[in-house]
Design an enzyme around this catalytic site. Structure first.
Site, mmCIF file in Angstrom:
data_model
loop_
_atom_site.group_PDB
_atom_site.id
_atom_site.type_symbol
_atom_site.label_atom_id
_atom_site.label_comp_id
_atom_site.label_asym_id
_atom_site.label_seq_id
_atom_site.Cartn_x
_atom_site.Cartn_y
_atom_site.Cartn_z
ATOM 1 N N HIS A 131 42.283 28.384 26.954
ATOM 2 C CA HIS A 131 42.996 29.601 27.337
ATOM 3 C C HIS A 131 44.076 29.314 28.374
ATOM 4 C CE1 HIS A 131 39.574 31.627 25.415
ATOM 5 N NE2 HIS A 131 40.351 32.692 25.360
ATOM 6 N N LYS A 135 43.171 33.193 33.313
ATOM 7 C CA LYS A 135 41.922 33.843 32.895
ATOM 8 C C LYS A 135 40.875 33.715 34.008
ATOM 9 C CE LYS A 135 38.710 33.897 29.025
ATOM 10 N NZ LYS A 135 38.643 35.359 29.067
HETATM 11 P P1 NAP Z 1 45.563 41.312 33.568
HETATM 12 O O1 NAP Z 1 46.915 41.004 33.022
HETATM 13 O O2 NAP Z 1 45.181 40.780 34.923
HETATM 14 O O3 NAP Z 1 45.445 42.889 33.571
HETATM 15 C C1 NAP Z 1 44.395 43.570 34.174
HETATM 16 C C2 NAP Z 1 44.919 44.944 34.527
HETATM 17 O O4 NAP Z 1 43.799 45.736 34.908
HETATM 18 C C3 NAP Z 1 45.919 44.969 35.683
HETATM 19 O O5 NAP Z 1 47.009 45.800 35.320
HETATM 20 C C4 NAP Z 1 45.098 45.586 36.817
HETATM 21 O O6 NAP Z 1 45.867 46.397 37.685
HETATM 22 C C5 NAP Z 1 44.173 46.486 36.037
HETATM 23 N N1 NAP Z 1 42.986 46.888 36.779
HETATM 24 C C6 NAP Z 1 42.190 46.134 37.588
HETATM 25 N N2 NAP Z 1 41.186 46.905 38.063
HETATM 26 C C7 NAP Z 1 41.344 48.143 37.539
HETATM 27 C C8 NAP Z 1 40.634 49.366 37.645
HETATM 28 N N3 NAP Z 1 39.556 49.474 38.415
HETATM 29 N N4 NAP Z 1 41.088 50.458 36.951
HETATM 30 C C9 NAP Z 1 42.199 50.364 36.188
HETATM 31 N N5 NAP Z 1 42.914 49.240 36.044
HETATM 32 C C10 NAP Z 1 42.493 48.136 36.720
HETATM 33 O O7 NAP Z 1 44.400 40.849 32.579
HETATM 34 P P2 NAP Z 1 44.450 40.663 30.981
HETATM 35 O O8 NAP Z 1 44.880 39.292 30.640
HETATM 36 O O9 NAP Z 1 45.158 41.832 30.381
HETATM 37 O O10 NAP Z 1 42.884 40.694 30.629
HETATM 38 C C11 NAP Z 1 42.085 41.813 30.947
HETATM 39 C C12 NAP Z 1 40.662 41.580 30.461
HETATM 40 O O11 NAP Z 1 40.669 41.541 29.036
HETATM 41 C C13 NAP Z 1 40.032 40.253 30.909
HETATM 42 O O12 NAP Z 1 38.645 40.457 31.158
HETATM 43 C C14 NAP Z 1 40.227 39.358 29.703
HETATM 44 O O13 NAP Z 1 39.259 38.308 29.647
HETATM 45 C C15 NAP Z 1 40.001 40.359 28.601
HETATM 46 N N6 NAP Z 1 40.534 40.021 27.269
HETATM 47 C C16 NAP Z 1 39.813 40.426 26.199
HETATM 48 C C17 NAP Z 1 40.264 40.225 24.923
HETATM 49 C C18 NAP Z 1 39.458 40.745 23.764
HETATM 50 O O14 NAP Z 1 39.893 40.622 22.601
HETATM 51 N N7 NAP Z 1 38.293 41.331 24.011
HETATM 52 C C19 NAP Z 1 41.506 39.595 24.713
HETATM 53 C C20 NAP Z 1 42.234 39.179 25.828
HETATM 54 C C21 NAP Z 1 41.753 39.415 27.111
HETATM 55 P P3 NAP Z 1 46.473 45.801 39.070
HETATM 56 O O15 NAP Z 1 47.514 44.836 38.640
HETATM 57 O O16 NAP Z 1 46.986 47.025 39.729
HETATM 58 O O17 NAP Z 1 45.315 45.150 39.785
#
Ligand code: NAP
Length: 247
Positions: A131, A135
């Site tokens: 990844h 992450k």
């Molecule tokens: P990211 O770019 O860091 O985005 C996370 C977002 O969540 C940020 O905008 C953050 O806001 C927000 N956030 C944090 N705490 C929050 C809360 N309490 N309420 C509302 N928003 C909140 O992360 P990402 O790469 O998108 O990944 C997010 C998650 O998805 C991870 O756990 C990743 O492993 C997972 N994921 C899953 C899949 C799947 O297919 N299941 C695929 C890819 C990723 P701020 O910037 O304001 O802190």
């Protein structure tokens, strides 16, 4: 029209979800929020999609379940204790349904399905997940889930333990042990989300590999979840498999 809220709306995944919800004919965006915003903005939504952070998602789900809003969750990092707490919350507040998918990529779900089918036929199976370095959790939810599925398929078939003569090891060299399956996590700039499952038996190996080239690849699975979550038979569903007819 299905009314959809997004938690983590400006994140890497959340921003794709916002675009997908706005682009689909049968979904309408109620609001997209991030960590600093009020959750009240998504009141009125039928479904909220959560792609936030493993430390934030449980609190978000507690709130959604109490409001009776269905949740489609991509955030990773769920362990048995968190799932047990969720089941308790759903029992105490009937109405909301929760779908948690460690991977919303349809090809990734098929990879896990094929791995489950192949597992009993090989002496050895190890998983390498690769990844981007931003992450937070390791190994990935998909890798953990694949390891559990492989382990269960081997157990069901009565496959003996994997051979491994290692007696001296630099800690971590053999990866994480998930249910007896070794999982190795690489964090490499330039990558998005990739996984290999390497199967081996005498004289032949089989490698199943999945590559996710961009985050838009997850959106058909997310929209499927948004469309189906309200009609799922159980309050808590793990994985996209039942929605794809894979059992
Ligand atoms: P990211 O770019 O860091 O985005 C996370 C977002 O969540 C940020 O905008 C953050 O806001 C927000 N956030 C944090 N705490 C929050 C809360 N309490 N309420 C509302 N928003 C909140 O992360 P990402 O790469 O998108 O990944 C997010 C998650 O998805 C991870 O756990 C990743 O492993 C997972 N994921 C899953 C899949 C799947 O297919 N299941 C695929 C890819 C990723 P701020 O910037 O304001 O802190």
């Amino acid at each position: 029209m299905i009314k959809v809220g997004v938690f983590g709306a400006h994140g890497r995944m959340g921003s794709e979800v916002v675009a997908a919800v706005q682009g689909a004919d049968d979904t309408e965006l109620v609001a997209g929020i991030d960590a600093a915003d009020e959750r009240d903005a998504v009141r009125g939504a039928d479904v909220v999609v959560d792609f936030t952070h493993p430390d934030a998602v449980m609190d978000n789900l507690r709130w959604l379940i109490e409001q009776g809003i269905h949740a489609v969750v991509g955030t990773t990092g769920f362990d048995d204790a968190k799932l047990a707490e969720l089941r308790g919350l759903l029992d105490a507040h009937p109405g909301a349904k929760v779908l948690i998918a460690p991977n919303f990529g349809v090809a990734a779900v098929l990879m896990m399905h094929f791995a489950k089918l192949a597992a009993p036929y090989f002496e050895s199976t190890e998983i390498i997940e690769l990844h981007h370095p931003n992450k937070a959790d390791a190994p990935s939810g998909t890798a953990s889930r694949t390891a559990e599925l492989v382990a269960a398929a081997r157990r069901d078939a009565g496959t003996p333990a994997m051979p491994d003569a290692t007696t001296a090891e630099v800690p971590g060299a053999r990866g994480a042990d998930i249910d007896g399956v070794r999982v190795h996590a690489l964090r490499i700039t330039g990558l998005i989300a990739h996984q290999e499952i390497v199967f081996g038996t005498h004289g032949e190996t089989l490698t199943i590999r999945h590559d996710s080239m961009n985050r838009a690849s997850f959106m058909p699975g997310v929209l499927l979840g948004v469309r189906e979550v309200a009609g799922l038979p159980d309050p808590l569903t793990i994985g996209l498999e039942p929605l794809l007819g894979l059992g």
